[in-house]
Scaffold this motif. Structure first.
Motif: not given
Length: 263
Positions: A114-138
């Protein structure tokens, strides 16, 4: 992004801090930022290393792809050198296996503090664990060439790196099930239209757009953002009346704080 002395730079992860904005960068473009337990430990360490002054964290990746998923070596009988293989994990006790997966998940959990706001900047492939990491930020800013795919189910596995909860929250149960069970690609237009991404931009504008969003998030007072984020995160778990009560309590705290009146 500005060139700054890193707070952390190891195992494919670099953390830099510029005043109230921190940037976490995946730094192994030659392997399409493939993920391994070492990278997960470094991501978890980055979360612990954030200075208290940081209000916004941007997650980005070098190269043409955000992350193509797990290091393929993890699927071999030998696994990654120095790490337990999938076979080793499967043969461990229930407690040991649960603890191992929980340890992996730590890399994905701190982004929604709650003390931060997070942003994923995503290009190209975000597959499997990559997709899940992109989903982790707000929030997610994506390039127009982004290709999300959840391939775990196709491999006989399940998404276990905390991706299922945000995915269902963003796109709904039925679409989340279809995305996971088919393993198909979700491209930029669909990502924005379904709420998976906040905005899609040309690839060359991705970093600047993420940085502009980070700067905009700093405009509101920090405590108000923290309270608002907590309200929104808890909204789905509360009833309507419980949410109303939570709003009243949060507003009371803000009014008293702004007026300098102790509770």
């Amino acid at each position: 992004m500005a060139s700054l002395d890193p707070v952390l730079d190891k195992d494919g992860v670099r953390l830099t801090v510029d005043a109230a904005i921190a940037t976490v960068t995946l730094t192994n473009p030659a392997k399409l930022n493939a993920q391994s337990p070492a990278l997960w430990r470094a991501l978890a360490e980055a979360g612990r290393a954030l200075p208290g002054s940081v209000r916004v964290v941007v997650l980005r990746a070098e190269g043409k792809s955000f992350s193509a998923g797990l290091d393929r070596q993890m699927f071999t009988p030998e696994g990654v050198v120095g790490e337990p293989s999938f076979t080793d994990l499967a043969r461990s006790s229930d407690t040991e296996l649960d603890d191992a997966i929980a340890g992996f998940q730590e890399a994905f959990t701190w982004w929604r503090r709650n003390d931060i706001v997070s942003i994923a900047a995503v290009q190209g492939h975000a597959i499997g664990a990559g997709f899940q990491l992109a989903l982790a930020p707000d929030l997610r800013v994506v390039a127009d060439d982004v290709q999300f795919a959840m391939r775990e189910t196709s491999l006989g596995l399940v998404p276990d790196l905390t991706g299922t909860h945000p995915l269902v929250g963003l796109v709904g149960y039925a679409r989340a099930l279809e995305i996971c069970a088919t393993g198909r690609f979700v491209l930029a237009e669909e990502a924005v239209n379904t709420g998976l991404a906040n905005i899609a931009v040309p690839r060359e504008q991705l970093d600047d757009t993420a940085r502009d969003l980070a700067s905009a998030l700093l405009a509101a007072p920090r405590d108000a953002v923290i309270e608002t984020k907590a309200l929104l995160r808890g909204a789905q778990e509360r009833t309507y009346d419980e949410q109303r009560a939570a709003e009243r309590a949060a507003q009371a705290r803000r009014l008293r704080d702004l007026a300098g009146v102790g509770e």
